[in-house]
Write a protein that holds these residues in place. Structure first.
Motif, PDB file in Angstrom:
ATOM      1  N   ALA A  18       1.048  -1.103  -0.062  1.00 36.56           N
ATOM      2  CA  ALA A  18      -0.132  -0.064   0.007  1.00 36.56           C
ATOM      3  C   ALA A  18       0.773   1.393   0.174  1.00 36.56           C
ATOM      4  O   ALA A  18       0.267   2.287   0.034  1.00 36.56           O
ATOM      5  N   TYR A  19       2.064   0.881  -0.213  1.00 37.48           N
ATOM      6  CA  TYR A  19       3.155   2.397   0.056  1.00 37.48           C
ATOM      7  C   TYR A  19       3.585   2.593  -1.423  1.00 37.48           C
ATOM      8  O   TYR A  19       4.008   1.773  -1.896  1.00 37.48           O
ATOM      9  N   ALA A  20       3.858   4.034  -1.971  1.00 39.97           N
ATOM     10  CA  ALA A  20       4.547   4.025  -3.006  1.00 39.97           C
ATOM     11  C   ALA A  20       5.077   5.415  -2.985  1.00 39.97           C
ATOM     12  O   ALA A  20       4.978   6.255  -2.137  1.00 39.97           O
ATOM     13  N   GLN A  21       6.134   5.479  -3.871  1.00 35.34           N
ATOM     14  CA  GLN A  21       7.122   6.927  -4.050  1.00 35.34           C
ATOM     15  C   GLN A  21       6.558   7.096  -5.670  1.00 35.34           C
ATOM     16  O   GLN A  21       6.686   6.334  -6.451  1.00 35.34           O
ATOM     17  N   THR A  22       6.257   8.466  -5.956  1.00 36.35           N
ATOM     18  CA  THR A  22       5.668   8.683  -7.163  1.00 36.35           C
ATOM     19  C   THR A  22       6.595   9.514  -8.190  1.00 36.35           C
ATOM     20  O   THR A  22       6.119  10.044  -9.090  1.00 36.35           O
ATOM     21  N   ASP A  23       7.921   9.502  -8.006  1.00 33.12           N
ATOM     22  CA  ASP A  23       8.716  10.590  -8.938  1.00 33.12           C
ATOM     23  C   ASP A  23       9.694   9.908  -9.715  1.00 33.12           C
ATOM     24  O   ASP A  23      10.760   9.597  -9.578  1.00 33.12           O
ATOM     25  N   ASN A  24       9.155   8.787 -10.442  1.00 32.17           N
ATOM     26  CA  ASN A  24       9.876   7.879 -11.434  1.00 32.17           C
ATOM     27  C   ASN A  24       9.256   7.868 -12.794  1.00 32.17           C
ATOM     28  O   ASN A  24       7.997   7.990 -12.816  1.00 32.17           O
ATOM     29  N   GLN A  25      10.097   7.398 -13.656  1.00 30.42           N
ATOM     30  CA  GLN A  25       9.444   7.334 -15.001  1.00 30.42           C
ATOM     31  C   GLN A  25       9.386   5.800 -15.174  1.00 30.42           C
ATOM     32  O   GLN A  25       9.908   4.902 -14.596  1.00 30.42           O
ATOM     33  N   GLN A  26       8.127   5.275 -15.728  1.00 32.99           N
ATOM     34  CA  GLN A  26       7.723   4.009 -16.073  1.00 32.99           C
ATOM     35  C   GLN A  26       8.735   3.370 -16.989  1.00 32.99           C
ATOM     36  O   GLN A  26       9.021   3.882 -18.243  1.00 32.99           O
ATOM     37  N   LEU A  27       9.242   2.113 -16.735  1.00 30.09           N
ATOM     38  CA  LEU A  27      10.103   1.221 -17.628  1.00 30.09           C
ATOM     39  C   LEU A  27       9.137   0.627 -18.465  1.00 30.09           C
ATOM     40  O   LEU A  27       7.867   0.080 -18.392  1.00 30.09           O
ATOM     41  N   SER A 459      -9.588  -1.463 -16.881  1.00 36.01           N
ATOM     42  CA  SER A 459      -8.578  -1.862 -16.033  1.00 36.01           C
ATOM     43  C   SER A 459      -8.010  -0.399 -16.060  1.00 36.01           C
ATOM     44  O   SER A 459      -7.831   0.463 -16.917  1.00 36.01           O
ATOM     45  N   TRP A 460      -7.163  -0.393 -14.791  1.00 39.28           N
ATOM     46  CA  TRP A 460      -6.344   0.628 -14.466  1.00 39.28           C
ATOM     47  C   TRP A 460      -4.865   0.135 -14.095  1.00 39.28           C
ATOM     48  O   TRP A 460      -5.028  -0.808 -13.254  1.00 39.28           O
ATOM     49  N   ARG A 461      -3.915   0.471 -14.590  1.00 42.31           N
ATOM     50  CA  ARG A 461      -2.392  -0.110 -14.038  1.00 42.31           C
ATOM     51  C   ARG A 461      -1.733   1.335 -13.971  1.00 42.31           C
ATOM     52  O   ARG A 461      -1.585   2.166 -15.092  1.00 42.31           O
ATOM     53  N   HIS A 462      -0.762   1.240 -12.809  1.00 41.87           N
ATOM     54  CA  HIS A 462      -0.064   2.361 -12.653  1.00 41.87           C
ATOM     55  C   HIS A 462       1.422   1.787 -12.022  1.00 41.87           C
ATOM     56  O   HIS A 462       1.549   1.125 -11.593  1.00 41.87           O
ATOM     57  N   ASN A 463       2.545   2.346 -12.666  1.00 43.03           N
ATOM     58  CA  ASN A 463       3.919   1.879 -12.408  1.00 43.03           C
ATOM     59  C   ASN A 463       4.535   3.070 -11.634  1.00 43.03           C
ATOM     60  O   ASN A 463       4.696   3.967 -12.515  1.00 43.03           O
ATOM     61  N   LEU A 464       4.969   2.982 -10.606  1.00 41.65           N
ATOM     62  CA  LEU A 464       5.528   4.183  -9.918  1.00 41.65           C
ATOM     63  C   LEU A 464       7.160   3.496  -9.601  1.00 41.65           C
ATOM     64  O   LEU A 464       7.531   2.645  -9.966  1.00 41.65           O
ATOM     65  N   LYS A 465       7.933   4.401  -8.605  1.00 37.10           N
ATOM     66  CA  LYS A 465       9.119   4.240  -8.405  1.00 37.10           C
ATOM     67  C   LYS A 465       9.436   2.800  -7.999  1.00 37.10           C
ATOM     68  O   LYS A 465      10.176   2.095  -8.301  1.00 37.10           O
ATOM     69  N   SER A 466       8.705   2.553  -6.938  1.00 41.07           N
ATOM     70  CA  SER A 466       8.862   1.197  -6.258  1.00 41.07           C
ATOM     71  C   SER A 466       7.748   0.088  -6.295  1.00 41.07           C
ATOM     72  O   SER A 466       7.760  -0.860  -5.849  1.00 41.07           O
ATOM     73  N   LEU A 467       6.531   0.719  -6.522  1.00 42.70           N
ATOM     74  CA  LEU A 467       5.297   0.084  -6.660  1.00 42.70           C
ATOM     75  C   LEU A 467       4.568   0.291  -7.988  1.00 42.70           C
ATOM     76  O   LEU A 467       4.551   0.974  -8.678  1.00 42.70           O
ATOM     77  N   ARG A 511       8.967  -3.031  -4.228  1.00 39.32           N
ATOM     78  CA  ARG A 511      10.466  -3.260  -3.921  1.00 39.32           C
ATOM     79  C   ARG A 511      10.798  -2.301  -2.800  1.00 39.32           C
ATOM     80  O   ARG A 511      10.916  -1.301  -2.713  1.00 39.32           O
ATOM     81  N   ILE A 512      10.756  -3.076  -1.466  1.00 38.34           N
ATOM     82  CA  ILE A 512      10.916  -2.696  -0.391  1.00 38.34           C
ATOM     83  C   ILE A 512      12.300  -1.883  -0.201  1.00 38.34           C
ATOM     84  O   ILE A 512      12.709  -0.626   0.145  1.00 38.34           O
ATOM     85  N   SER A 513      13.453  -2.863  -0.652  1.00 40.26           N
ATOM     86  CA  SER A 513      14.708  -2.290  -0.751  1.00 40.26           C
ATOM     87  C   SER A 513      15.331  -3.049  -1.904  1.00 40.26           C
ATOM     88  O   SER A 513      14.778  -4.035  -2.506  1.00 40.26           O
ATOM     89  N   SER A 514      16.747  -3.041  -1.935  1.00 40.46           N
ATOM     90  CA  SER A 514      17.449  -3.848  -3.230  1.00 40.46           C
ATOM     91  C   SER A 514      17.660  -5.379  -2.530  1.00 40.46           C
ATOM     92  O   SER A 514      17.709  -6.004  -3.436  1.00 40.46           O
TER      93      SER A 514
END
Length: 625
Positions: A18-27, A459-467, A511-514
């Motif tokens: 349920a947690y996300a960071q939003t400042d990334n570009q989708q791969l 459908s709705w699909r969202h790809n963020l930095k880690s989520l 992706r919680i961490s590396s």
């Protein structure tokens, strides 16, 4: 208690991502199954799940289906033991998607885009889908009949085969053993020398399983030879061959003896591909064939051994020609032509002499058929703006017995943000009747027509930095389903059944961490007419860890209201399975691993009368050089 466990599991799974960071570009994620040409998944109106080789091999499963069931919402595969699905009465390996079943030929499995199913009965042969040959698996949820024709009404699972891409010679050997005398072994070699590439793999597996008279043994291999003719043209030839021997012990309350099967399946193809800046395509010739010998066995409590063996030979062979082109800015048009010949011969032989049995009863239970299917299709996709894509497709498919069928499809993709997209799709799916339904047994009916349905999906699909997360809503309405109806004591196959299913799918990965990652998916299904082997709820929560030489995974799967019997004697199961695996890389050449399944030791059934094993373990070693 079961309802509380179900609620707690759902809440835990949703909160885990349920947690996300939003400042990334989708791969970009490139797939081939939705259009036959490499396409960014964000521009396709259908929902596609991609499982790469790392995900397929991290748990050291010899078959791709257990991993696919974990990763894909609404996908469920029946099973009855630790290894081996088998065929015929009491078999497992039925693949269902959104309540549409592979056992009824409504879910299509492809190998490099070529249809793979049993030519007489029309269903997948699940023991054939080995991990050793797969580079990745792409699963389309919902009809894909515009591109792939019959049987793709519920969706398609496309196994994209391995290809040597790195210069040099690489070899892998894997050996493992576990519960109930289970062993599995695999060796593969890949070579890349200039323009030439090859992949050669072989595998062996066997188990006693957890019940008497339930042994399973399988061996097979895969070969792929490729050559880059030029910068724009390449070709490859491949062959997948597997043989398995399976024994069916029957239901616990009604055990059987000598219920044995000897099955050989093969798939061969020759493909020539072209790749230019504004156009790409392929010509492929393929043959999917099989030889089956089955002893139906007898009741262990006073029955008599069978004097005859059921045998069948079948083939689904043909060729496919398609070309995609970018005619102008933002446009892609794919046009293709398919030809398919379905051959089936089912008969009985005397188990002592091997001679064909020609009694009136056995003649009525035999068939020899040849059907042809020809089709042409076109798919048009246009990007009207950076945030808007339209897609429309049409196929005409003609079956030599069932007649012709028009299959339309349309969709729209809106990208309100660069990292997310809204998709709406409406498409028709269909399935032509099988030789078994038209010509085999008393219920045969040569006047059967194709099954048909319409699928609507939002459908709705969202790809963020880690989520990454997605939500799908779908509605399926179908008629003309083939059912066996008994009138005045005589059974007959007729087009009389209906389908009305709707539901929702939720999936997320974070992706919680590396070192740590978590993923979850959930599928809620309502069926107006219940079917066996399709749960009303399926949920999965997985955690993966990697650090230095260690890799570990754990997965919790919740199944709620899985129907094992329908009608007046309706029965259903609810259970929760915990699986885990761990691997330690000793050095660059050697890895040790272990896997445990059903670690909560749950008592449950998927096939009625076939209790599943309690906790089982496997351990092995991988060597690469």
């Amino acid at each position: 208690m079961k309802s509380k466990l179900f609620t707690a599991f759902t809440a835990m799974s949703v909160c885990a991502a349920a947690y996300a960071q939003t400042d990334n570009q989708q791969l970009q994620e490139i797939v081939v199954t939705g259009t036959r040409s490499a396409t960014d998944i964000r521009h396709l109106p259908m929902t596609v799940t991609v499982i790469d080789r790392q995900a397929l091999t991290v748990q050291h499963q010899s078959n791709i289906l257990p991993t696919a069931m974990q990763q894909v919402p609404s996908l469920f595969v029946t099973s009855r033991g630790m290894m081996g699905y088998g065929v015929s009465t009491g078999a497992a390996g039925g693949i269902s998607m959104r309540g549409l079943a592979g056992g009824a030929g409504q879910m299509l499995v492809l190998i490099d885009g070529h249809p793979q199913y049993q030519g007489v009965f029309g269903h997948p042969i699940s023991d054939s889908y080995q991990t050793l040959m797969a580079e990745r698996v792409e699963i389309v949820r919902g009809p894909a009949s515009v591109l792939y024709g019959t049987n793709a009404m519920g969706g398609v699972m496309n196994i994209v085969t391995r290809q040597a891409r790195q210069e040099g010679v690489f070899t892998n050997v894997s050996l493992a053993a576990g519960s109930y005398g289970t062993v599995q072994a695999e060796v593969s070699n890949q070579i890349r020398k200039g323009r030439f590439s090859s992949t050669v793999a072989a595998q062996y597996g066997r188990t006693d399983n957890h019940r008497p008279n339930m042994g399973f043994e399988q061996y097979g291999g895969y070969v792929k030879l490729g050559y880059d003719i030029s910068q724009h043209w390449n070709t490859y030839l491949d062959l997948d061959l597997t043989h398995f021997n399976a024994s069916n012990p029957g239901e616990v309350a009604n055990p059987k003896l000598e219920n044995d099967q000897w099955i050989t399946r093969g798939a061969a193809s020759l493909v020539i591909e072209n790749h230019y800046a504004n156009t790409s395509g392929a010509l492929s010739i393929y043959d999917n064939f099989g030889r089956h010998k089955i002893n139906d066995g007898y009741n262990a409590n006073g029955g008599k051994p069978q004097t005859d063996l059921f045998r069948s030979k079948d083939a689904v062979a043909g060729f496919s020609l398609y070309q995609s082109a970018h005619l102008f800015s933002g446009n892609t048009v794919t046009a293709g032509f398919d030809y398919q010949h379905i051959y089936g011969n089912a008969y009985y032989t005397n188990r002592e002499t091997g001679e064909v049995v020609t009694t009136p009863q056995r003649k009525m239970q035999s068939c020899h058929s040849h059907e042809n299917e020809v089709a042409g299709y076109v798919d048009f996709r246009q990007e009207l703006a950076p945030w808007l894509t339209l897609d429309a497709g049409l196929r005409y498919d003609h079956h030599s017995v069932a007649g012709g069928e028009w299959i339309p499809q349309g969709g729209i993709v809106i990208r309100p943000v660069t990292t997310g997209e809204v998709k709406f799709m409406a498409g028709k799916g269909f399935r032509n009747p099988t030789p078994k339904e038209m010509f085999l047994y008393k219920s045969a009916n040569e006047e059967l027509k194709a099954e048909r349905l319409w699928n609507y999906e939002l459908s709705w699909r969202h790809n963020l930095k880690s989520l990454t997360y997605a939500l799908n809503l779908f509605y399926i309405k179908g008629d003309n389903m083939i059912q066996t109806v008994t009138t005045d004591g005589t059974p007959k196959n007729i087009n009389t059944g209906e389908i009305e299913n709707y539901g929702a799918e939720l999936e997320a990965s974070y992706r919680i961490s590396s070192h740590w990652g978590v993923s979850t998916n959930h599928a809620f299904l309502h069926m107006k007419n219940k079917v066996i082997g399709a749960p009303e709820y399926k949920g999965f929560l997985g955690v993966d860890y990697s650090c230095n030489k260690w890799t570990a995974t754990a997965g919790l799967m919740m199944i709620n209201n899985l129907y094992t019997m329908i009608g007046a004697t309706e029965e259903k199961e609810t259970f929760c399975l915990l699986n885990a695996s761990v691997a330690y890389r000793v050095n660059s050449m050697l890895q040790l691993w272990a896997r445990g399944e059903n670690l909560l030791a749950q008592r449950y059934e998927i096939n009625k009368g076939y209790p599943m094993p309690r906790a089982t373990v496997m351990a092995g070693v991988d060597v690469r050089f």
